[in-house]
Design an enzyme around this catalytic site. Structure first.
Site, short mmCIF file in Angstrom:
data_model
loop_
_atom_site.label_atom_id
_atom_site.label_comp_id
_atom_site.label_asym_id
_atom_site.label_seq_id
_atom_site.Cartn_x
_atom_site.Cartn_y
_atom_site.Cartn_z
N HIS A 126 0.87 -1.18 0.00
CA HIS A 126 0.00 0.00 0.00
C HIS A 126 0.90 1.23 0.00
O HIS A 126 1.85 1.30 0.78
CB HIS A 126 -0.91 0.00 1.23
CG HIS A 126 -2.07 0.93 1.10
ND1 HIS A 126 -1.92 2.29 1.09
CD2 HIS A 126 -3.40 0.71 0.94
CE1 HIS A 126 -3.12 2.87 0.94
NE2 HIS A 126 -4.03 1.91 0.84
N ARG A 148 -2.33 0.99 -7.47
CA ARG A 148 -1.48 0.93 -6.29
C ARG A 148 -0.03 0.53 -6.58
O ARG A 148 0.90 1.06 -5.99
CB ARG A 148 -2.07 -0.14 -5.38
CG ARG A 148 -2.16 0.28 -4.00
CD ARG A 148 -3.01 -0.65 -3.27
NE ARG A 148 -4.22 0.02 -2.86
CZ ARG A 148 -5.13 -0.55 -2.10
NH1 ARG A 148 -4.98 -1.80 -1.71
NH2 ARG A 148 -6.19 0.12 -1.75
N ARG A 187 -4.24 -6.15 -7.09
CA ARG A 187 -5.66 -5.98 -6.76
C ARG A 187 -6.10 -4.53 -6.89
O ARG A 187 -5.42 -3.62 -6.45
CB ARG A 187 -5.89 -6.43 -5.31
CG ARG A 187 -7.30 -6.18 -4.83
CD ARG A 187 -7.44 -6.66 -3.42
NE ARG A 187 -6.62 -5.93 -2.52
CZ ARG A 187 -7.05 -4.99 -1.67
NH1 ARG A 187 -8.34 -4.68 -1.64
NH2 ARG A 187 -6.23 -4.40 -0.86
P1 FAD Z 1 -9.26 -11.66 7.85
O1 FAD Z 1 -10.25 -10.59 7.99
O2 FAD Z 1 -7.84 -11.27 8.02
O3 FAD Z 1 -9.60 -12.80 8.90
C1 FAD Z 1 -8.71 -13.86 9.11
C2 FAD Z 1 -9.13 -14.60 10.35
O4 FAD Z 1 -8.42 -15.82 10.46
C3 FAD Z 1 -8.86 -13.85 11.64
O5 FAD Z 1 -9.98 -14.02 12.46
C4 FAD Z 1 -7.66 -14.56 12.22
O6 FAD Z 1 -7.55 -14.47 13.61
C5 FAD Z 1 -7.95 -15.98 11.79
N1 FAD Z 1 -6.79 -16.87 11.74
C6 FAD Z 1 -5.64 -16.73 11.04
N2 FAD Z 1 -4.83 -17.78 11.25
C7 FAD Z 1 -5.47 -18.61 12.10
C8 FAD Z 1 -5.15 -19.84 12.71
N3 FAD Z 1 -3.96 -20.46 12.53
N4 FAD Z 1 -6.05 -20.42 13.53
C9 FAD Z 1 -7.24 -19.82 13.79
N5 FAD Z 1 -7.60 -18.64 13.25
C10 FAD Z 1 -6.72 -18.05 12.42
N6 FAD Z 1 -10.04 -4.39 1.45
C11 FAD Z 1 -11.07 -3.80 0.83
O7 FAD Z 1 -11.72 -4.40 -0.02
N7 FAD Z 1 -11.42 -2.52 1.15
C12 FAD Z 1 -10.75 -1.79 2.08
O8 FAD Z 1 -11.09 -0.65 2.35
C13 FAD Z 1 -9.63 -2.39 2.73
N8 FAD Z 1 -8.91 -1.70 3.64
C14 FAD Z 1 -7.92 -2.36 4.32
C15 FAD Z 1 -7.22 -1.67 5.32
C16 FAD Z 1 -6.26 -2.34 6.08
C17 FAD Z 1 -5.53 -1.60 7.16
C18 FAD Z 1 -5.98 -3.70 5.81
C19 FAD Z 1 -4.96 -4.42 6.62
C20 FAD Z 1 -6.64 -4.36 4.79
C21 FAD Z 1 -7.61 -3.70 4.04
N9 FAD Z 1 -8.29 -4.36 3.02
C22 FAD Z 1 -9.33 -3.73 2.39
C23 FAD Z 1 -8.08 -5.78 2.77
C24 FAD Z 1 -9.19 -6.56 3.48
O9 FAD Z 1 -9.46 -5.97 4.72
C25 FAD Z 1 -8.81 -8.00 3.69
O10 FAD Z 1 -8.30 -8.56 2.53
C26 FAD Z 1 -10.04 -8.80 4.11
O11 FAD Z 1 -10.63 -8.21 5.21
C27 FAD Z 1 -9.63 -10.23 4.41
O12 FAD Z 1 -10.72 -10.88 4.99
P2 FAD Z 1 -10.57 -12.41 5.40
O13 FAD Z 1 -11.84 -12.80 6.02
O14 FAD Z 1 -10.07 -13.16 4.24
O15 FAD Z 1 -9.38 -12.41 6.48
C1 SIN Z 2 -7.59 1.73 1.66
O1 SIN Z 2 -8.55 2.18 2.30
O2 SIN Z 2 -6.72 2.42 1.11
C2 SIN Z 2 -7.47 0.27 1.56
C3 SIN Z 2 -8.33 -0.19 0.47
C4 SIN Z 2 -7.96 -1.56 0.06
O3 SIN Z 2 -6.96 -2.12 0.50
O4 SIN Z 2 -8.71 -2.10 -0.74
#
Ligand code: FAD
Ligand code: SIN
Length: 546
Positions: free
Chosen positions: A242, A289, A385
């Site tokens: 980012h 990005r 992405r």
């Molecule tokens: P996560 O939300 O990361 O959840 C993973 C889960 O797995 C967690 O609960 C964790 O504890 C659990 N876990 C991991 N390993 C284990 C294990 N060994 N055992 C048990 N549990 C485990 N995307 C967008 O589309 N829009 C945005 O505005 C955006 N902003 C972002 C801002 C930030 C600061 C960040 C970091 C990311 C952002 N992203 C955004 C990306 C997006 O947030 C993530 O890609 C998305 O939320 C991932 O969701 P997920 O459910 O796949 O994983």
């Molecule tokens: C951001 O708000 O800049 C994050 C958005 C994203 O990772 O998709």
């Protein structure tokens, strides 16, 4: 202890929770268990700021425009069928999320207030101020709480998937998954969760790089578990950085300054006040990005400065505060007032575009093992992405996995699954070794496998990783397990995948850039003026570095 459930979900971010809600609502006689390694809300999802990219305003926007933007950002590496499917299903999935109670900002006319981010040609980012992820996570957890056929086990760490490797000498042609070994982090007991289907929804890998926008949980556990179980893993070389993490000196997780701030009109400046991004791309701050992160990286390498700046001083202060209260607050805590001061920013590792390879139903190459969200590789993101397409992807794929599984009967779990065997291991009193190796690994990835790679740096990374790998494997074999050691082992596996797949990549594309690769080949493929300008800069940088 053995626990039997119909459907096991590993992870409680948007991907795992959405799938669980859908399954539980439609199949009340099935039982769903969610295991998650920290408290129930801790996830990348909770920190998402910008929002969810969805075509909502069909007068100004269109599915075709969102598809075109996604394909352009993905730099020729997306699966066009997947892109069209995800974009087209977006509005339906967002409606469901709103029905479960998630609230998004509304404009004066009563419609959803749509933001804009890099690489998007239209305003289509649905958001809840600058804390969209928190709003979504909480709405999903509230819904989970209302469904009696879901049990959520927090502070439960999944160590490894259960496959035939654990209990058969002669492996079948098709490997199956029957659940996971999970450590109860309060008692230390390793439980056997037996399940007909298992969903990996474990999120990203940002911690592998140390300097990251991701929280401490993002250690790539799901990708590593799937890799050890011999699932297909792809596109690991496409790590997204980012462009604008706050320069806050944070050890574990750097605070993100959302791309939506640039969408709102903020400028990127170097310390001389120049809007340098215009030298790299005619879209300036709103280029995709990869281009912005590389532009900043080049600017920093040239100047030797530690950061560039985000200038919001010309923006309407009241509107800025209304849109970005969390960002404003965080800046003020660091004695930066966005109304009068430029915000110091640097690129940080942010998102894994690759991961566990899945088909359009979220199926991995292992029978009864599914993956969803950031740990999966669907073909949507290609080499880079498009902003805010990640939450969208998780919503759409959680639905598709549910739609596929709901008509499948439950498959049998073999009786011969053994309990976890930790005979001969001792409690590791040398946690300093784990901490030291985490730091070594992160430094190696940051310095040799960052935004700009080279053949030499990748070769050095591979060699140095071998030493860390051997030390960690010995510790793993001989010690009673703890989550820190398991996470380190997982991060070493993930680093190995990123380095190997980067070394094999023979052209620069999207988020992947190796300065030793032939730039002229790529020039033919991307013959736009903006790309040519960027190439000129890259070639100049090589001369400077030489
Ligand atoms: P996560 O939300 O990361 O959840 C993973 C889960 O797995 C967690 O609960 C964790 O504890 C659990 N876990 C991991 N390993 C284990 C294990 N060994 N055992 C048990 N549990 C485990 N995307 C967008 O589309 N829009 C945005 O505005 C955006 N902003 C972002 C801002 C930030 C600061 C960040 C970091 C990311 C952002 N992203 C955004 C990306 C997006 O947030 C993530 O890609 C998305 O939320 C991932 O969701 P997920 O459910 O796949 O994983
Ligand atoms: C951001 O708000 O800049 C994050 C958005 C994203 O990772 O998709």
């Amino acid at each position: 202890m053995k626990l039997r459930t119909d459907h096991l979900v590993i992870g409680s971010g948007i991907a795992g929770l959405t799938y669980a809600v859908k399954m539980a609502e439609a199949l009340p006689d099935r039982h769903i268990s969610i295991v998650t390694k920290a408290n129930e809300a801790e996830s990348n999802t909770k920190y998402a700021q910008g929002g969810v990219a969805v075509v909502w305003d069909r007068e100004k926007d269109s599915f075709n425009k969102h598809i075109a933007d996604t394909l352009r950002a993905g730099d020729g590496h997306c699966d066009p069928m997947v892109v069209a499917m995800v974009v087209n299903e977006g509005p339906d999935r967002l409606h469901e999320l709103m029905n479960w109670g998630a609230q998004f900002d509304i404009d004066d006319g009563g419609s959803l207030n749509l933001g804009r981010e890099g690489g998007h040609t239209e305003y289509r980012i649905v958001h809840h101020k600058d804390i969209t992820g928190h709003e979504i996570e909480m709405a999903l957890l509230r819904r989970i709480d209302q469904l009696p056929n879901i049990t959520l086990f927090d502070h439960h760490f999944a160590i490894d998937l259960i496959t035939e490797h654990h209990f058969e000498n002669d492996l079948p042609n098709e490997i199956g998954c029957y659940g996971a070994y999970v450590m109860d982090q309060v008692t230390g007991e390793i439980k056997v969760f037996e399940a007909s289907t298992t969903l990996l929804a474990t999120g990203g890998v940002g911690q592998v790089y140390g300097h990251t926008t991701n929280p401490a949980i993002a250690t790539g556990d799901g990708v590593a578990m799937a890799y050890r179980a011999k699932a297909r893993i792809a596109d690991m070389e496409f790590m997204q950085f980012h462009p604008t993490a706050l320069l806050d000196g944070a050890e574990k997780q750097s605070f993100l300054i959302s791309e939506a701030v640039r969408g709102f009109g903020a400028f990127l400046r170097n310390k001389h006040g120049e809007r340098f991004m215009l030298r790299y791309d005619e879209r300036g701050e709103l280029a995709s990005r990869d281009i912005v992160a590389r532009g900043i990286d080049r600017e920093l390498k040239r100047s030797g400065e530690e950061c560039v700046y985000l200038d919001c001083t010309h923006l309407n202060a009241a509107e800025f505060e209304a849109h970005f209260p969390n960002i404003k607050q965080k800046c003020l805590e660091h004695r930066i007032d966005p109304q009068t001061d430029w915000i110091p920013v640097v690129p940080a590792s942010h998102y894994l575009c690759g991961g566990i390879d899945v088909d359009q139903h979220g199926r991995t190459s292992i029978h009864n093992l599914y993956a969803c969200g950031e740990c999966s590789r669907t073909g949507l993101h290609g080499a880079n992405r498009l902003a805010s397409n990640s939450l969208l992807e998780a919503l759409v794929y959680a639905h598709r996995i549910f739609a596929w599984q709901r008509y499948q009967s439950l498959s049998e779990v073999p009786r011969s699954i053994p309990e976890w065997n930790d005979e001969g291991t001792v409690i590791n009193s040398e946690n300093i070794v784990v901490k030291h190796n985490v730091k070594r690994l992160q430094a190696l990835m940051r310095d040799y496998v960052g935004i700009v790679r080279s053949h030499k740096r990748l070769a050095l990374a591979s060699k140095n990783l071998q030493t860390i790998y051997r030390e960690v494997e010995t510790l793993y074999r001989e010690s009673r397990l703890n989550p820190e050691l398991c996470e380190l082992r997982n991060m070493v596996n993930v680093a190995h995948l990123i380095i190997c797949q980067s070394s094999r990549q023979d052209e620069n594309r999207g988020g992947f850039y190796n300065k030793d690769l032939d730039s002229s080949r790529r020039m033919k493929k991307h013959d736009t003026m903006a790309e040519r300008k960027a190439m000129d800069c890259e070639q100049r940088e090589e001369l400077i570095l030489a």
